[in-house]
Scaffold this active site. Structure first.
Site, PDB file in Angstrom:
ATOM      1  CE1 TYR A 183      -3.812   2.427   0.727  1.00  0.00           C
ATOM      2  CE2 TYR A 183      -2.309   3.350   2.358  1.00  0.00           C
ATOM      3  CZ  TYR A 183      -3.462   3.438   1.604  1.00  0.00           C
ATOM      4  OH  TYR A 183      -4.265   4.555   1.721  1.00  0.00           O
ATOM      5  CE  LYS A 187      -3.036   5.298  -1.524  1.00  0.00           C
ATOM      6  NZ  LYS A 187      -4.073   5.818  -2.433  1.00  0.00           N
TER       7      LYS A 187
HETATM    8  N1  LIG Z   1      -9.258   5.255   4.341  1.00  0.00           N
HETATM    9  C1  LIG Z   1      -8.253   5.832   4.971  1.00  0.00           C
HETATM   10  O1  LIG Z   1      -8.163   5.824   6.232  1.00  0.00           O
HETATM   11  C2  LIG Z   1      -7.175   6.528   4.167  1.00  0.00           C
HETATM   12  C3  LIG Z   1      -6.093   7.073   4.833  1.00  0.00           C
HETATM   13  C4  LIG Z   1      -5.136   7.780   4.104  1.00  0.00           C
HETATM   14  C5  LIG Z   1      -5.270   7.910   2.740  1.00  0.00           C
HETATM   15  N2  LIG Z   1      -6.333   7.334   2.095  1.00  0.00           N
HETATM   16  C6  LIG Z   1      -6.418   7.510   0.634  1.00  0.00           C
HETATM   17  O2  LIG Z   1      -7.253   8.632   0.383  1.00  0.00           O
HETATM   18  C7  LIG Z   1      -7.914   8.465  -0.881  1.00  0.00           C
HETATM   19  C8  LIG Z   1      -9.406   8.707  -0.711  1.00  0.00           C
HETATM   20  O3  LIG Z   1      -9.915   7.805   0.245  1.00  0.00           O
HETATM   21  P1  LIG Z   1     -11.486   7.750   0.564  1.00  0.00           P
HETATM   22  O4  LIG Z   1     -11.641   6.790   1.665  1.00  0.00           O
HETATM   23  O5  LIG Z   1     -12.008   9.125   0.674  1.00  0.00           O
HETATM   24  O6  LIG Z   1     -12.013   7.102  -0.812  1.00  0.00           O
HETATM   25  P2  LIG Z   1     -13.316   6.193  -1.036  1.00  0.00           P
HETATM   26  O7  LIG Z   1     -14.423   6.650  -0.187  1.00  0.00           O
HETATM   27  O8  LIG Z   1     -12.920   4.762  -0.962  1.00  0.00           O
HETATM   28  O9  LIG Z   1     -13.657   6.562  -2.563  1.00  0.00           O
HETATM   29  C9  LIG Z   1     -12.831   6.140  -3.578  1.00  0.00           C
HETATM   30  C10 LIG Z   1     -13.167   6.808  -4.897  1.00  0.00           C
HETATM   31  O10 LIG Z   1     -12.436   6.118  -5.930  1.00  0.00           O
HETATM   32  C11 LIG Z   1     -13.346   5.620  -6.906  1.00  0.00           C
HETATM   33  N3  LIG Z   1     -12.932   4.280  -7.356  1.00  0.00           N
HETATM   34  C12 LIG Z   1     -12.643   3.200  -6.596  1.00  0.00           C
HETATM   35  N4  LIG Z   1     -12.380   2.138  -7.374  1.00  0.00           N
HETATM   36  C13 LIG Z   1     -12.516   2.558  -8.662  1.00  0.00           C
HETATM   37  C14 LIG Z   1     -12.383   1.930  -9.923  1.00  0.00           C
HETATM   38  N5  LIG Z   1     -12.071   0.629 -10.049  1.00  0.00           N
HETATM   39  N6  LIG Z   1     -12.599   2.654 -11.037  1.00  0.00           N
HETATM   40  C15 LIG Z   1     -12.932   3.961 -10.937  1.00  0.00           C
HETATM   41  N7  LIG Z   1     -13.084   4.629  -9.777  1.00  0.00           N
HETATM   42  C16 LIG Z   1     -12.868   3.924  -8.644  1.00  0.00           C
HETATM   43  C17 LIG Z   1     -14.679   5.510  -6.200  1.00  0.00           C
HETATM   44  O11 LIG Z   1     -15.703   5.549  -7.175  1.00  0.00           O
HETATM   45  P3  LIG Z   1     -17.105   4.740  -6.968  1.00  0.00           P
HETATM   46  O12 LIG Z   1     -17.927   5.574  -6.028  1.00  0.00           O
HETATM   47  O13 LIG Z   1     -17.661   4.667  -8.341  1.00  0.00           O
HETATM   48  O14 LIG Z   1     -16.743   3.412  -6.368  1.00  0.00           O
HETATM   49  C18 LIG Z   1     -14.647   6.727  -5.277  1.00  0.00           C
HETATM   50  O15 LIG Z   1     -15.019   7.876  -5.980  1.00  0.00           O
HETATM   51  C19 LIG Z   1      -7.542   7.068  -1.370  1.00  0.00           C
HETATM   52  O16 LIG Z   1      -6.504   7.161  -2.291  1.00  0.00           O
HETATM   53  C20 LIG Z   1      -7.055   6.372  -0.114  1.00  0.00           C
HETATM   54  O17 LIG Z   1      -6.108   5.355  -0.396  1.00  0.00           O
HETATM   55  C21 LIG Z   1      -7.298   6.681   2.790  1.00  0.00           C
END
Ligand SMILES: NC(=O)c1ccc[n+]([C@@H]2O[C@H](COP(=O)([O-])OP(=O)(O)OC[C@H]3O[C@@H](n4cnc5c(N)ncnc54)[C@H](OP(=O)(O)O)[C@@H]3O)[C@@H](O)[C@H]2O)c1
Length: 284
Positions: A183, A187
């Protein structure tokens, strides 16, 4: 000693032990904390002026991942601040919004597997925001790399070719292209490869655990969220942040003019920017 006394003593010892344990963890987290970020003390007063100046430039932007948790917040914040004359959502599906505030959005539905065929969707935007991402649990290892690396990098390349001068990437705390953890390595790799694309301005946001009431079930994330919420009661930590703070920081940072072309905002810097624009950090 009566049974009651024994129970009271045992409970007392257990509580003491838990308190000590929490304090030790808090101290350890403090030790490994991000360095103190630049202070944005004058931001709150300057925000309105900066927004007005930016607004007058009639810029446009696109958002990738606007249906996700951070993306949704980012879109809401951008609409509230009204700093762009046009906002385009680029995603794999059409989104529906009831609120009138969302009426003027442009939507481009693309097939991320054939992004080159959709180059036109990326054309003519000054600023690109990327909150795209998935998890290994959801998409498998290959799927995760495809989304978090391939789709993100290709989008950045198309954005640059289409005239974007700024790119804002939501990455993750600990991102490192040499990491042993997939992961963090993915990134870190995508961060570095986008830098080579050569935007005039490139901002990388590295939030810790995102504090959000996610509808989708992600047990390990839920556990981490509960842990950091509890911990924040005894210590400020740079390990977690609310999605509101991330969104506010991304928008506020767009208005600023940093000295370097590429900047990395660690969790603490994101929180600091978010706070300076009047947001309270929500750790619930
Ligand atoms: N979760 C955590 O604690 C955390 C911590 C640090 C950083 N991050 C990073 O921050 C970013 C945003 O996280 P989040 O939790 O806000 O995101 P999220 O709620 O999981 O949303 C992900 C977005 O990516 C799109 N997506 C996912 N799979 C896809 C695919 N196969 N094709 C096209 N679009 C796709 C989704 O579209 P759909 O709605 O169409 O599925 C959605 O718009 C990510 O890069 C994550 O790795 C997360």
């Amino acid at each position: 000693m009566s049974v009651m006394q024994l129970l009271v003593n045992t409970l007392g010892n257990a509580t003491g032990l838990i308190t000590v344990l929490i304090c030790v963890i808090a101290a350890l987290l403090h030790y490994f904390d991000d360095p103190d970020p630049v202070k944005y003390t004058s931001m709150a007063e300057d925000m309105k002026t900066l927004e007005e100046k930016f607004r007058q430039q009639n810029k446009s932007c696109f958002i990738l991942g606007a249906s996700g948790e951070t993306g949704k917040m980012l879109l809401q914040e951008l609409l509230e601040r009204n700093i762009f004359s046009k906002i385009t959502l680029i995603g794999r599906r059409q989104l529906t919004f009831e609120d009138k505030a969302y009426a003027n959005l442009v939507q481009e539905v693309v097939d991320f597997e054939k992004l080159d065929d959709y180059a036109a969707a990326f054309q003519g935007h000054d600023v690109g925001y990327c909150c795209l991402g998935t998890t290994r649990a959801k998409a498998g290892t290959e799927g995760f790399i495809r989304v978090d690396h391939d789709y993100v990098l290709k989008s950045a390349e198309l954005a640059k070719a289409g005239g974007s001068t700024q790119f804002h990437l939501e990455s993750s705390r600990g991102a490192d292209k040499n990491s042993n953890f997939l992961y963090l390595r993915v990134k870190g790799q995508v961060e570095a490869e986008i830098e080579a694309v050569g935007f005039d301005r490139y901002a990388i946001y590295r939030p810790g655990v995102l504090l959000v009431d996610r509808q989708e079930s992600r047990p390990s994330e839920w556990l981490a969220r509960k842990f950091f919420s509890a911990l924040s009661a005894v210590s400020s930590t740079s390990m977690a942040i609310s999605i509101q703070a991330v969104a506010k920081a991304m928008v506020a940072n767009t208005l600023l003019q940093p000295e370097q072309k590429t900047e990395i905002l660690e969790n603490k810097a994101i929180a600091s920017l978010g706070k300076s624009t009047g947001i309270k950090q929500d750790t619930k």
